[in-house]
Design an enzyme around this catalytic site. Sequence first.
Site, PDB file in Angstrom:
ATOM      1  CD  GLU A  79      -2.961  -1.075   0.144  1.00 22.58           C
ATOM      2  OE1 GLU A  79      -3.119   0.012  -0.455  1.00 22.58           O
ATOM      3  OE2 GLU A  79      -3.625  -2.099  -0.119  1.00 22.58           O
ATOM      4  CB  CYS A 142      -6.249  -2.944   6.224  1.00 28.00           C
ATOM      5  SG  CYS A 142      -6.454  -4.707   6.528  1.00 28.00           S
ATOM      6  CG  HIS A 164      -4.486  -5.186   1.646  1.00 32.25           C
ATOM      7  ND1 HIS A 164      -4.697  -3.824   1.623  1.00 32.25           N
ATOM      8  CD2 HIS A 164      -5.299  -5.676   2.618  1.00 32.25           C
ATOM      9  CE1 HIS A 164      -5.592  -3.517   2.555  1.00 32.25           C
ATOM     10  NE2 HIS A 164      -5.977  -4.621   3.172  1.00 32.25           N
TER      11      HIS A 164
HETATM   12  N1  PCA Z   1      -8.294  -7.034   6.030  1.00 32.04           N
HETATM   13  C1  PCA Z   1      -9.212  -5.964   6.366  1.00 32.04           C
HETATM   14  C2  PCA Z   1      -9.096  -5.796   7.861  1.00 32.04           C
HETATM   15  C3  PCA Z   1      -8.418  -7.025   8.353  1.00 32.04           C
HETATM   16  C4  PCA Z   1      -7.862  -7.664   7.149  1.00 32.04           C
HETATM   17  O1  PCA Z   1      -7.117  -8.668   7.125  1.00 32.04           O
HETATM   18  C5  PCA Z   1      -8.997  -4.696   5.557  1.00 32.04           C
HETATM   19  O2  PCA Z   1      -8.513  -4.784   4.414  1.00 32.04           O
HETATM   20  O3  PCA Z   1      -9.303  -3.613   6.028  1.00 32.04           O
END
Ligand code: PCA
Length: 196
Positions: A79, A142, A164
């Site tokens: 990200e 997240c 991610h």
């Molecule tokens: N993904 C979520 C929150 C926890 C996770 O593993 C997100 O992308 O916000």
Amino acid sequence: MKKLLITGFDPFGGESVNPSWEAVRRLDTQIGKYELTKLQIPTVFGEAFQSVQAAMRELQPDAVLCIGQAGGRSSITPEVVAINLREAAIADNAGNQPVNQPVVEGGPAAYFATLPVREIAGAVRQAGIPCALSYSAGTFVCNDVLYSLLHACRGTKTLAGFIHVPFLPEQAKEKAPSMPEETIVKALTIAVETLP
Ligand code: PCA
């Protein structure tokens, strides 16, 4: 060795596993220049970063890398940016579903990750693993953790970022994309090897 705090989330949204924690817990404890401290954090607004912050106080890490599940994505996605917005399409694991709330009252609109995201993406792709920069970490837990982390680390030398990862094959329903756990583990290993 330098110290890295690396986190993964608990399962949420009706899933029974979260690939972020499944991969983090299988990482070697020493990678590249870093000794890893692994932490599972709850998929709960606010509480997730509170656990990161408590661990940071104890460990005083040189870098913090948080990992999360992004169902529907087919690539590993470092990200680039976090925004000051909580806007949940589903409830978190404590039943919170904020809409149009700031992460930090009065905070700037956004922070850029301070990890070398382009180098990480290039190195992971070099190994033949699908990887692309992402310019939105969403507006769920997240993004909340990444924004809070970057806010807390502003003006310090602590490197901070978020990656991610896709669903595991066992989670992928109706042709949703997924990635084998060992591939996710390899990608995260390369990401840590890339850290300065
Ligand atoms: N993904 C979520 C929150 C926890 C996770 O593993 C997100 O992308 O916000």
